[in-house]
Write an enzyme that holds these catalytic residues in place. Structure first.
Site, PDB file in Angstrom:
ATOM      1  N   SER A   9      14.973  84.988  83.748  1.00  0.00           N
ATOM      2  CA  SER A   9      15.731  86.116  84.063  1.00  0.00           C
ATOM      3  C   SER A   9      15.632  85.808  85.703  1.00  0.00           C
ATOM      4  O   SER A   9      14.714  85.077  86.354  1.00  0.00           O
ATOM      5  CB  SER A   9      14.795  87.224  83.936  1.00  0.00           C
ATOM      6  OG  SER A   9      15.050  88.382  84.496  1.00  0.00           O
ATOM      7  N   SER A  10      16.435  86.834  86.241  1.00  0.00           N
ATOM      8  CA  SER A  10      16.563  86.515  87.828  1.00  0.00           C
ATOM      9  C   SER A  10      16.264  88.056  88.202  1.00  0.00           C
ATOM     10  O   SER A  10      16.264  88.266  89.555  1.00  0.00           O
ATOM     11  CB  SER A  10      17.845  86.153  88.278  1.00  0.00           C
ATOM     12  OG  SER A  10      18.069  84.790  88.066  1.00  0.00           O
ATOM     13  N   ASN A  11      15.874  88.990  87.325  1.00  0.00           N
ATOM     14  CA  ASN A  11      15.562  90.461  87.819  1.00  0.00           C
ATOM     15  C   ASN A  11      14.269  90.354  88.349  1.00  0.00           C
ATOM     16  O   ASN A  11      13.276  90.220  87.559  1.00  0.00           O
ATOM     17  CB  ASN A  11      15.812  91.316  86.464  1.00  0.00           C
ATOM     18  CG  ASN A  11      15.584  92.620  86.667  1.00  0.00           C
ATOM     19  OD1 ASN A  11      14.656  93.095  87.234  1.00  0.00           O
ATOM     20  ND2 ASN A  11      16.486  93.445  86.527  1.00  0.00           N
ATOM     21  N   GLY A  13      12.320  93.061  89.376  1.00  0.00           N
ATOM     22  CA  GLY A  13      11.644  93.870  88.617  1.00  0.00           C
ATOM     23  C   GLY A  13      10.798  93.215  87.449  1.00  0.00           C
ATOM     24  O   GLY A  13       9.765  93.438  87.038  1.00  0.00           O
ATOM     25  N   ASP A  70      15.767  90.535  76.380  1.00  0.00           N
ATOM     26  CA  ASP A  70      17.172  91.544  76.860  1.00  0.00           C
ATOM     27  C   ASP A  70      16.979  93.086  76.642  1.00  0.00           C
ATOM     28  O   ASP A  70      16.079  93.208  75.559  1.00  0.00           O
ATOM     29  CB  ASP A  70      18.236  91.223  75.856  1.00  0.00           C
ATOM     30  CG  ASP A  70      19.593  91.892  76.610  1.00  0.00           C
ATOM     31  OD1 ASP A  70      19.612  91.447  77.646  1.00  0.00           O
ATOM     32  OD2 ASP A  70      20.434  92.323  75.718  1.00  0.00           O
ATOM     33  N   PHE A 155      11.794 100.248  88.211  1.00  0.00           N
ATOM     34  CA  PHE A 155      13.311  99.814  88.560  1.00  0.00           C
ATOM     35  C   PHE A 155      14.100 100.307  87.465  1.00  0.00           C
ATOM     36  O   PHE A 155      13.646 100.908  86.548  1.00  0.00           O
ATOM     37  CB  PHE A 155      13.221  98.327  88.749  1.00  0.00           C
ATOM     38  CG  PHE A 155      13.034  97.408  87.329  1.00  0.00           C
ATOM     39  CD1 PHE A 155      14.013  96.924  86.684  1.00  0.00           C
ATOM     40  CD2 PHE A 155      11.613  97.308  86.909  1.00  0.00           C
ATOM     41  CE1 PHE A 155      13.677  96.485  85.345  1.00  0.00           C
ATOM     42  CE2 PHE A 155      11.420  96.716  85.920  1.00  0.00           C
ATOM     43  CZ  PHE A 155      12.331  96.131  85.111  1.00  0.00           C
ATOM     44  N   GLY A 156      15.267  99.940  87.649  1.00  0.00           N
ATOM     45  CA  GLY A 156      16.261 100.572  86.667  1.00  0.00           C
ATOM     46  C   GLY A 156      16.460 101.913  86.364  1.00  0.00           C
ATOM     47  O   GLY A 156      16.366 102.680  87.345  1.00  0.00           O
ATOM     48  N   TYR A 157      16.431 102.496  85.289  1.00  0.00           N
ATOM     49  CA  TYR A 157      16.331 103.610  84.725  1.00  0.00           C
ATOM     50  C   TYR A 157      15.050 104.456  84.756  1.00  0.00           C
ATOM     51  O   TYR A 157      14.811 105.510  84.311  1.00  0.00           O
ATOM     52  CB  TYR A 157      17.048 103.910  83.427  1.00  0.00           C
ATOM     53  CG  TYR A 157      18.348 103.431  83.459  1.00  0.00           C
ATOM     54  CD1 TYR A 157      19.221 104.347  83.632  1.00  0.00           C
ATOM     55  CD2 TYR A 157      18.674 102.202  82.943  1.00  0.00           C
ATOM     56  CE1 TYR A 157      20.727 103.875  83.652  1.00  0.00           C
ATOM     57  CE2 TYR A 157      20.018 101.642  82.761  1.00  0.00           C
ATOM     58  CZ  TYR A 157      20.914 102.404  83.266  1.00  0.00           C
ATOM     59  OH  TYR A 157      22.318 102.125  82.952  1.00  0.00           O
ATOM     60  N   ARG A 184       8.324  96.548  77.041  1.00  0.00           N
ATOM     61  CA  ARG A 184       8.321  95.510  77.441  1.00  0.00           C
ATOM     62  C   ARG A 184       6.600  94.775  77.224  1.00  0.00           C
ATOM     63  O   ARG A 184       6.526  93.833  76.493  1.00  0.00           O
ATOM     64  CB  ARG A 184       8.440  94.873  78.878  1.00  0.00           C
ATOM     65  CG  ARG A 184       9.012  93.594  79.309  1.00  0.00           C
ATOM     66  CD  ARG A 184       9.687  93.256  80.612  1.00  0.00           C
ATOM     67  NE  ARG A 184      11.001  93.891  80.289  1.00  0.00           N
ATOM     68  CZ  ARG A 184      11.488  94.926  81.051  1.00  0.00           C
ATOM     69  NH1 ARG A 184      10.603  95.659  82.100  1.00  0.00           N
ATOM     70  NH2 ARG A 184      12.856  95.207  80.867  1.00  0.00           N
TER      71      ARG A 184
END
Length: 200
Positions: A9-11, A13, A70, A155-157, A184
């Protein structure tokens, strides 16, 4: 003994969350970006397929065991959208503000009782790129979509997601609590259990 694995992953968060979740778990985690590995193309038809694609890509490029996830947000009223396209719901990849704005527009006028949603995380651990029996775990975190963002963590939603049983959004929860409750965190706990079974 510490096992060195590459995190596909490069995310940023996700990297922060996985760093906290994997701490003390017997893993030395290196990120694919630190090894100069680009993101894999995510053209699977499910979260598990995409996680497998990412893990095999990272394992092949690094020669290390690979961990990939994912994940996304599935909203019942929107027939599961944004789903697989959560990170690029508004077009550009990883534009959280635009994604959140589009989600709010899509649910404009929809009452709270019809805003049920869940985060899902499919997690895959490969021993090597050709591993025919990957360890696969899945976590789901149920709640509903708020009508405006709340909180500055996560982060994200996260600012729009109110988990069931909580009065605070995912972006208002302390990271340790979020990691315990989240999709997660659930998937990683499952993965640890499967690893323990494999080595029993």
């Amino acid at each position: 003994m510490t096992q060195r694995i590459v995190l596909a992953s490069s995310n940023r968060g996700k990297l922060a969350e996985f760093g906290a979740l994997l701490a003390g778990g017997g893993f030395e985690v290196v990120t694919q970006s630190s090894l100069g590995i680009a993101d894999a193309e995510e053209n699977g038809l499910s979260f598990v397929e995409n996680a497998l694609l990412k893990a095999r890509h990272a394992a092949r490029a690094s020669g290390l065991p690979a961990l990939a996830d994912d994940s996304g947000l599935c909203v019942a009223h929107l027939h599961g959208a944004p789903g697989l396209y959560s990170a690029r719901y508004a077009g550009g990849h990883g534009d959280s503000a635009a994604n959140n704005a589009k989600l709010l527009r899509a649910l404009d006028g929809v009452p709270p009782a019809q805003r049920d949603a869940f985060f899902i995380c499919a997690l895959v651990l490969l021993h090597d790129a050709n591993d025919p029996a990957p360890l696969i775990a899945e976590g789901r975190w149920h709640g509903r979509v708020l009508d405006s963002p709340r909180g500055a963590q996560g982060f994200g939603y996260d600012p729009l997601f109110l988990p069931h049983g909580q009065s605070r959004s995912a972006a208002e929860l302390e990271p340790t609590l979020k990691n315990r409750l989240s999709h997660r965190g659930q998937a990683l706990a499952q993965l640890h259990a499967r690893l323990a079974e494999r080595h029993a």
